[in-house]
Structures are given as C-alpha cells and as structure tokens.
Motif scaffolding. Structure first.
Motif, PDB file in Angstrom:
ATOM      1  N   ILE A  51      71.819  46.947 -35.766  1.00 20.36           N
ATOM      2  CA  ILE A  51      70.962  47.350 -35.906  1.00 20.36           C
ATOM      3  C   ILE A  51      69.678  46.182 -37.146  1.00 20.36           C
ATOM      4  O   ILE A  51      69.246  45.884 -36.874  1.00 20.36           O
ATOM      5  CB  ILE A  51      71.231  48.221 -36.300  1.00 20.36           C
ATOM      6  N   TYR A  52      70.560  46.207 -38.149  1.00 17.04           N
ATOM      7  CA  TYR A  52      69.969  46.493 -39.284  1.00 17.04           C
ATOM      8  C   TYR A  52      69.319  44.293 -38.932  1.00 17.04           C
ATOM      9  O   TYR A  52      68.965  43.904 -39.603  1.00 17.04           O
ATOM     10  CB  TYR A  52      70.406  46.180 -40.751  1.00 17.04           C
ATOM     11  N   TRP A  59      62.017  52.360 -36.968  1.00 19.82           N
ATOM     12  CA  TRP A  59      62.597  52.189 -36.718  1.00 19.82           C
ATOM     13  C   TRP A  59      64.204  52.655 -37.447  1.00 19.82           C
ATOM     14  O   TRP A  59      64.783  53.057 -37.915  1.00 19.82           O
ATOM     15  CB  TRP A  59      63.096  52.250 -35.136  1.00 19.82           C
ATOM     16  N   LEU A  60      64.278  51.297 -38.263  1.00 19.04           N
ATOM     17  CA  LEU A  60      64.785  50.761 -39.424  1.00 19.04           C
ATOM     18  C   LEU A  60      64.401  51.616 -40.466  1.00 19.04           C
ATOM     19  O   LEU A  60      65.881  51.611 -40.590  1.00 19.04           O
ATOM     20  CB  LEU A  60      65.010  49.515 -39.127  1.00 19.04           C
ATOM     21  N   ALA A  61      63.786  52.030 -40.942  1.00 23.22           N
ATOM     22  CA  ALA A  61      63.458  52.773 -41.986  1.00 23.22           C
ATOM     23  C   ALA A  61      63.600  54.712 -41.403  1.00 23.22           C
ATOM     24  O   ALA A  61      64.378  55.042 -42.434  1.00 23.22           O
ATOM     25  CB  ALA A  61      61.537  52.208 -42.171  1.00 23.22           C
ATOM     26  N   PHE A  62      63.368  55.158 -39.981  1.00 22.67           N
ATOM     27  CA  PHE A  62      64.418  56.183 -40.052  1.00 22.67           C
ATOM     28  C   PHE A  62      65.837  56.391 -40.169  1.00 22.67           C
ATOM     29  O   PHE A  62      66.414  56.901 -41.033  1.00 22.67           O
ATOM     30  CB  PHE A  62      64.256  56.179 -38.540  1.00 22.67           C
ATOM     31  N   VAL A  63      66.473  55.176 -40.113  1.00 23.82           N
ATOM     32  CA  VAL A  63      67.594  55.053 -39.850  1.00 23.82           C
ATOM     33  C   VAL A  63      68.517  54.765 -41.524  1.00 23.82           C
ATOM     34  O   VAL A  63      69.511  55.518 -42.043  1.00 23.82           O
ATOM     35  CB  VAL A  63      68.838  53.673 -39.217  1.00 23.82           C
ATOM     36  N   ILE A 121      61.295  59.457 -41.571  1.00 23.79           N
ATOM     37  CA  ILE A 121      59.761  58.747 -40.864  1.00 23.79           C
ATOM     38  C   ILE A 121      58.498  58.723 -41.726  1.00 23.79           C
ATOM     39  O   ILE A 121      58.012  57.736 -40.976  1.00 23.79           O
ATOM     40  CB  ILE A 121      59.664  60.292 -39.921  1.00 23.79           C
ATOM     41  N   GLY A 122      58.122  59.286 -43.151  1.00 26.84           N
ATOM     42  CA  GLY A 122      57.625  58.964 -43.770  1.00 26.84           C
ATOM     43  C   GLY A 122      57.311  57.502 -44.302  1.00 26.84           C
ATOM     44  O   GLY A 122      56.454  56.556 -44.062  1.00 26.84           O
ATOM     45  N   LEU A 123      58.574  57.409 -44.542  1.00 25.70           N
ATOM     46  CA  LEU A 123      58.800  56.305 -44.632  1.00 25.70           C
ATOM     47  C   LEU A 123      58.378  54.529 -43.963  1.00 25.70           C
ATOM     48  O   LEU A 123      57.608  53.851 -44.131  1.00 25.70           O
ATOM     49  CB  LEU A 123      59.954  55.638 -45.273  1.00 25.70           C
ATOM     50  N   GLY A 124      58.681  54.900 -42.368  1.00 27.61           N
ATOM     51  CA  GLY A 124      58.457  54.192 -41.874  1.00 27.61           C
ATOM     52  C   GLY A 124      56.678  54.134 -41.527  1.00 27.61           C
ATOM     53  O   GLY A 124      56.709  52.667 -41.068  1.00 27.61           O
ATOM     54  N   LEU A 125      56.362  55.341 -41.519  1.00 31.56           N
ATOM     55  CA  LEU A 125      55.038  55.277 -41.114  1.00 31.56           C
ATOM     56  C   LEU A 125      54.324  54.799 -42.140  1.00 31.56           C
ATOM     57  O   LEU A 125      53.118  53.815 -41.466  1.00 31.56           O
ATOM     58  CB  LEU A 125      54.628  56.758 -40.997  1.00 31.56           C
ATOM     59  N   LEU A 126      54.607  54.662 -43.499  1.00 34.81           N
ATOM     60  CA  LEU A 126      53.765  53.841 -44.696  1.00 34.81           C
ATOM     61  C   LEU A 126      53.936  52.905 -44.172  1.00 34.81           C
ATOM     62  O   LEU A 126      52.783  51.662 -44.737  1.00 34.81           O
ATOM     63  CB  LEU A 126      53.885  54.986 -45.950  1.00 34.81           C
ATOM     64  N   PHE A 127      55.171  52.302 -44.721  1.00 33.70           N
ATOM     65  CA  PHE A 127      55.244  50.839 -44.503  1.00 33.70           C
ATOM     66  C   PHE A 127      53.979  49.952 -43.610  1.00 33.70           C
ATOM     67  O   PHE A 127      53.914  49.255 -43.461  1.00 33.70           O
ATOM     68  CB  PHE A 127      56.871  50.650 -44.125  1.00 33.70           C
ATOM     69  N   SER A 128      54.464  50.427 -41.885  1.00 28.21           N
ATOM     70  CA  SER A 128      53.842  50.097 -41.028  1.00 28.21           C
ATOM     71  C   SER A 128      52.610  50.513 -41.120  1.00 28.21           C
ATOM     72  O   SER A 128      51.758  49.207 -40.536  1.00 28.21           O
ATOM     73  CB  SER A 128      54.211  51.202 -39.593  1.00 28.21           C
TER      74      SER A 128
END
Length: 818
Positions: free
Chosen positions: A392-393, A428-432, A72-79
């Motif tokens: 997915i990926y 979502w990919l980062a979340f997975v 989640i944090g990873l995806g938010l940071l990247f977004s």
C-alpha cells in the motif's frame, strides 16, 4: 516566487514539520507517536457508561485531534495543500519563463542563481524516492512479523485452554475429548461422573473431587458398617441370654438326677451291708463304703448354680435393655439416616461440581478447535497479507518514481500523472496512517504500560478491568462471590511448583484463598451432625460391669456345677458282673458253702440270692443315672462356656464399637478438613500466565508494536511523497524552460511582451531597432534592481510585463492568460 506559491510552500513546510515531528516521536520513548499529546483514559469509568461520560468523550476528542482526525483531517489538509501547490506551480511558470527569456544572452554569473536552485531541487527530488523506499522497507520489516505475532496470539489462546483443562482435569479425559470422543461416551466408558473423575491426574480439581468423593463414600460406608456390626451385638446378646436360660434349665434335671442317685446309693449301701453281714463276701462284691454317695452339699449345688445363672441372665438383660434403643433406634435408624443424608448430600454436591467440571473441560476442548480454526483462517492470507501494508505504501514510491522519470525525460505528462496519483492516493494513505496512529494511541492509553510490559506495569488495564468488574459476581453453591476485589490478585497470580511440577501451596496463588470462598467448601456442619449422633450413642455402649458380672456368675456356676458330679469314674459295670457271678455261686450248692463260714439257714441263702439280684438291677439304674448326670453336666459346661465366650465377645464388640465410633468421628472431622484443603488443588498461576501472555504480551505489547511499528515507515513515505510532490510540482516548469521546443527568443505578443510605437519626443534606439517608452526609464536587467546600463551599440527591445491573470480570466490587453 508568486505569493500563492510562497503560501503553499509555507503550508507544506509546516505540514512536513508536523510529519517529521511525528516520525521523530518514535525515538522519544517507548510509547512512540502514541505517547505524544496530553490524554488521560478514564479507567475509572465503566464501559456501559462511556457513551454518557464527559471524561470519556473528552478522551475520544483528544484521540481524534491528536491522530489527525484518524487521518481524514490530515489527508484533507494535505490534499488542499497539494491543490494549492499545484495551482501555485502553474502561476509560477510565467515567472520562470520570463526569467529564462530575461537571462538569454546575459552573462553566466547573472543566470547562476536559477541553475543553483534547479540543482538543489534535483538533489531533493533524487533523494525523495529512495527515502520513501526506506519507509516501505521499515513497514515491510514490521508487517513481516505480524503473522508470527498473530499466530502467537492463537497459540497462547490454545495454551491457556489447555492449562485450564489441566487445572480442571489433567490426563486421559481431555486427551480422549481432543481425539474426538464425546463426553457422554467418555463418562459411559468409565462408569459415570465419579469414574471419569478417577481418570483425572496430577494436582487437578478433578483429582481432588474424586479423592473427596471416595473419602466421603468410605466414611459413609464405614459408619453404616459400624451400625450393622452393632446390630449383631443385640443378636449376640439375645443368643447369650437364651444360652443362660438353657443352662439354667439344666439345673432342675441335674438336681433330680442327684436325688435319684442319692436314693440308689442308699439302697445299694443297705443291701450290701445286709449281704456282707450274712456271709463272707469281702473281695467278691463291692463294699457299702465303695458306693458313690450324694451329699447334701451336692444336692444344694443346682439350686445355688441356678441362682447365679439368674443373676447373669438379669445382667445381660439389663445390658441389652440399655443397648437396644441406642443400637436399634438411635444408630440403626436416626444415625444411619443422618449419615446417608448428610454424607450423601456432600457426595451429590461434589458429583454435581464434577459434572460441571467435565462439561467445562469439554467446552475448553471445543474452544481449542475454534481457536485453531480462527488461526487457520487468519494465517491463510500470510503468503500475501504480510506484504499488503508495504504494498500500500509502496504507492508513494511508484508515484514519486513516475514524477521523477518524467523530470528525467523532460516530459510534462508523466510528471503530471505522478502528481495526480499522489493527489489521489495521498488521502487514503493518510487515512491508513491516521487509523494506525489512532489504534496505537487507544492501546497505549488503555494499557498504560509505558514500556513496562508486565502485569504490574500495565496499571491502566488492571484498573479498567477492576472498574468493569465492580458489581460482577457469580454464585458458588449458593454463595455470591464478588470478582472485583480479587481480580488484581488473580491476574497477577504467580506459578508455584516444585521440581516435579507439583503445586507449592501459598495463600496468594490459588483461587479459593484469593476469592475467599473456602467457607463454601466447609461441610463441618454436615459431618458434625453425624459425629454428634455417634458420640451420643457411645455413652450407652459401656456395659462392661453388667457383662463382667454375667461372665463371673456363669463361670462360678460352671465351677460349682462341676462339684455336683457323682461317681463320675466309678465302675458300676464291674459291680454288676460281681453281683451276677456271686449270685450264681450262691445258687450252686457245691460252691455256695464257700461264702458261708458257718452254715446258714436256707431262708438266709435265698434272701442273699434275692438281694444280689436286686443289687444288680439297682446298680444298672444308678449307672444310668450317673451317666445321665454326666451328660447334663457336660451340656451345662458347654452352655456355660458358650455364655462366657459370648459375653466376652459382646464386651469386646462393645469396646471395639466405642473405638470404631471414635475412629468414625475422627474420619468425619478429617473428611471435612480434607475438603477444606481444596485451596491446595486450585492454583491460579495459569491465569496469571495467560493474562501476561495474552493481554499484556499479545494485546498491549505485540499488537501495539504492530500498529506503532508501521507509523515511522508510513510517515517517512508520506513525508517523501509530499516533499517530492512539492519540489517536482514547483520545479516542473524548469523542464519546459530547458526544452528547445519551448525556450527561445520571445516574440512580440508572446507572454505579454509588446513593441510600443514611438511617441512624440521619444528617444530613438541605437541602430533604429525601436523606440523606448520614456515612461520606462533607463533599461534594467529583469528581476534586478539598479542594474548597470546596457552597453552602447546593443539592440534593446521594448518590453512590458503584463500581470499574470488567474485561471479563467484575461490579461489587461484582453488576451488569454498563460
């Protein structure tokens, strides 16, 4: 490049560095990404205490941080980074456009830097999609084996159930239960629990239980049969004593008969002597000396025999008096009751265990079906499920392809659509990815194998199990058994078998010795009670002296009584014939004189006739008495023989009973010792195999490899996704600049470029094309410092660079921003 663009680029590079570090971690060791970071799973804390334990909470915190907040944090940071990059890209468009105008009409060597950068960006863009495809291929390669590994988990579960069934009751019973027959029907067809246990084969617990029950029943029946047999000894002694009494009772009539015979003998002798003295009868009738006599010795025999028989009878009665309480009370009542109770309790206990065993076998067979159902459900999605993760990926490849196609066809719309798709799906990919990293870290920490996927290698898992089993126990026949001290030995229990797959006993490879519960199966106290009662009775069974005395006295009586026979073979019939014949001769006057050498007076002849008639009568009476005596003696001998035989049989029975008691006592000890050999029928190797296959193999190794195997491909996809997004987004305005519809001579008023009216004192341009602003100084090439002066004769337009305003604001001159 604008400051925001530079900042976004720095962030992107940092993030890319992080992702590449994660990807490169796959080659740093067997733990892959999960091995990164400093975490310590608190295996010494019980699961029930995790919610309040600070060390566990710290471990959870470390997991969240090191897994990028589970993605989640990873995806938010990247977004956020993407938004910055995208916004920075819009701002950078002005600089790119101005650079394009400024370089119009310049020599190629001055515009070469921009072309080179575009070529580099194009090269990076062209490699992003193939690299992402490689990542997808890695994910597919890993996920394609996921269902095989999943099926293996269920197969190992079924195998473990079957191994447990074979451990409990191998053979016919589990086969019939698998075929759909109910346990009640199976037990009914085999005559109950004991008969069903008889169908267990091999070195299973059921085989041992049936063997123990059979031995216990055999020993119990043997002791009861021994007690029953010993009851017949008392019956035999009663009959023997009665026979001795019968023999004794014959002494009196024998004595009377002897007296009668003695009297008859005396009378006959007297009469014969009188007849012979009055005539010549020699050879015609018996002489007095020929007549059997009854001596005083013979007359004393019955009395002596009777005394001997009374001695025999007394000894037999004494023996019976000594044996009767032991046999009829101690053995028949007390020992029989103790035998039935103690050995019956053992049998009941074993049957109860057998019933539970069969119930467990039935439950294990049901569990097989349940596992098969789960397997069917889990593998039903195999046709498309194995492609799900790769699919997915593959979104990353699709997004990059859309952006790259837009770049190739010089269209802003597909590029932007691809970029927006990246922005939407990246989180979502980062979340997975974060979830997979988190799960791989959890398994890695909980197992603690560090590449050594063996029972001993996965130390943390062993410690965790041991910790959570502290205080856990179960009750076995009233004995509380602690699991924690033995769990390591159980889960590492080796499989020991010979060439015929029979269990090779060792104290470290069976449940009983490892758990230390052999004492639960120690029935020595029960068997020793029966053995002691039997042994106590043995001392009263030795009646050899008394019985031997009875035998001797009876045999002596028989021998002595045989001496009491009188005229046993004497021919009284012949004498009677002679008496009658001679009497007839004497009655005939013609023949009478032949018997008298000298004439005898008539009275004498008459007297001889009377005597011969009397002798004929007495002779018959003596014959009858002699025959009666022989009958008495024959009966006495038969009775004495029976007494002797009975005494011998009784003595032999007593001796055999002593041996039987010794044997029964030994069998009781053998039974208790045999029950203690249950450790040879409880191998725990199947548990060690199940632990290594299911826990270590399926969970710690296979499940970890599934999660960990997805991570490299996922990281590559996301790295390529972010890299492609960054490069194409930052370079997308090059597409606009290269397009004829957007790139051309800048007109006044466009992009902040403005012609300024000549001012007083200003220089006039060559050719009258306009007036330079004195404040601008010498003309310079855009984006250069200290450029050479413009050659004479060239047309120079006056330009003024207006700072780009943020979105939503206006330029200094009030116009809308770019």
């Amino acid at each position: 490049m604008a400051p925001r663009a530079r900042t976004a680029a720095v962030y992107a590079l940092l993030i890319l560095g992080f992702l590449f570090a994660q990807a490169s971690a796959q080659s740093t060791g067997t733990g892959g990404t999960a091995a990164l970071g400093d975490r310590e799973f608190p295996s010494d804390v019980k699961a029930s205490e995790w919610s309040s334990d600070p060390t566990f909470q710290q471990w959870v915190t470390d997991l969240i941080i090191q897994s990028g907040g589970a993605g989640i944090g990873l995806g938010l940071l990247f977004s956020i980074c993407m938004i910055s990059i995208f916004a920075a890209g819009d701002t950078a468009a002005v600089a790119v456009g101005v650079a394009a105008v400024s370089t119009k009409g310049l020599p190629r060597n001055r515009a070469g830097g921009g072309a080179s950068a575009a070529q580099s960006g194009s090269s990076l863009r062209s490699h992003s999609s193939p690299s992402a495809a490689v990542g997808v291929a890695l994910i597919f390669t890993n996920s394609s084996t996921m269902y095989d590994k999943m099926a293996q988990v269920f197969d190992n579960g079924v195998t473990t159930c079957q191994d447990a069934e074979d451990f409990l009751c191998e053979g016919t019973v589990p086969k019939e239960l698998r075929a759909g027959t109910s346990l009640d029907a199976v037990k009914s067809s085999y005559g109950g629990v004991e008969g069903t246990l008889n169908k267990c084969e091999g070195a299973s617990v059921g085989t041992f239980l049936y063997g123990t029950i059979s031995r216990t029943t055999s020993v119990k029946n043997g002791v009861n049969n021994l007690i029953d047999t010993m009851q017949t000894i008392i019956t035999a002694m009663n009959s023997t004593i009665l026979e001795i009494a019968n023999a004794t009772s014959l002494c009196s009539p024998i004595n009377d008969t002897l007296i009668t015979l003695s009297n008859y003998s005396s009378v006959i002798k007297y009469e014969l002597n009188q007849v012979h003295s009055q005539g010549s009868f020699e050879g015609h009738i018996a002489n007095a000396s020929d007549i059997p006599i009854v001596t005083t010795t013979k007359l004393a025999i019955p009395t002596g025999v009777e005394t001997g028989l009374e001695t025999a009878n007394d000894n037999m009665k004494s023996a019976r008096a000594s044996l009767q309480p032991t046999i009829q009370t101690d053995l028949n009542v007390n020992t029989r009751e103790s035998t039935n109770k103690q050995l019956g309790n053992i049998t009941t206990t074993l049957l109860d265990i057998g019933k539970q065993l069969l119930d467990n076998v039935d439950s294990l067979v049901d569990m097989e079906d349940t596992i098969d159902d789960y397997k069917t459900q889990a593998t039903s999605t195999e046709t498309f499920g194995q492609y799900a993760m790769a699919a997915i990926y593959s979104i990353s490849v699709i997004c990059l392809l859309i952006m790259f196609v837009g770049y190739l066809i010089k269209k802003r719309c597909p590029m932007c659509c691809g970029a927006y798709m990246v922005f939407v799906f990246f989180f979502w990919l980062a979340f997975v990815l974060g979830l997979f990293i988190l799960l791989s870290m959890v398994i890695y920490d909980v197992c603690g194998c560090e590449g050594d996927y063996t029972t001993e290698g996965c130390k943390t898992m062993l410690e965790l199990i041991k910790t959570n089993l502290q205080g856990q126990n179960f009750t076995l026949q009233g004995t509380k058994v602690e699991l924690a001290p033995a769990i390591v030995s159980i889960v590492s229990c080796p499989v020991r078998s010979n060439s015929t797959h029979s269990y090779l006993y060792s104290p470290t490879s069976n449940f009983v010795d490892i758990l230390g519960v052999q004492s639960v199966f120690n029935f020595t106290n029960q068997t020793i009670q029966v053995a002691n009662k039997l042994s106590d009775s043995k001392q009263y069974l030795n009646q050899s002296h008394r019985i031997s005395t009875a035998i001797i006295e009876t045999r002596n009586a028989e021998a002595n009584m045989a001496q009491a026979a009188v005229g046993m073979y004497y021919n009284f019939t012949r004498d009677g014939i002679q008496y009658n014949y001679v009497a007839g001769q004497l009655a005939n006057p013609t023949t009478a004189p032949t018997y008298y050498p000298t004439p005898q007076p008539v009275p004498v002849q008459a007297d001889n006739l009377r005597r011969l008639a009397y002798l004929s009568v007495v002779n018959d009476q003596m014959k009858s008495e002699r025959d009666l005596l022989n009958t008495y003696l024959t009966e006495f001998n038969g009775t004495a023989d029976r007494v002797v035989a009975a005494c011998v049989s009784i003595e032999a029975s007593l001796n055999n009973s002593e041996d039987s008691i010794d044997n029964a006592t030994a069998r009781l000890h053998v039974l208790s010792n045999y029950i203690l050999t249950i450790n040879q029928y409880t191998p725990c190797g199947f548990v060690g195999t199940a632990y290594e296959n299911v826990v270590v193999g399926d969970f710690c190794e296979n499940l970890f490899s599934i999660f960990d195997g997805v991570i490299p491909g996922a990281i590559i996809c996301m790295v390529c996704m972010l890299l492609g997004f960054f490069i194409i987004s930052m370079m997308r305005d090059c597409v606009l600049m290269d397009s004829p519809g957007y790139v051309g001579a800048m007109q006044p008023g466009e992009a902040g470029i403005e012609l300024v009216s000549p001012a007083a004192g200003a220089a006039t341009s060559v050719g009258g094309g306009g007036v330079l602003d004195p404040k601008l100084g010498p003309p310079q090439t855009p984006n250069t410092i200290g450029a050479p002066a413009t050659p004479l004769g060239a047309v120079i337009q006056k330009r003024e660079m207006v700072a780009i305003s943020p979105v939503g604001e206006t330029t200094k001159d009030g116009r809308a921003p770019l």
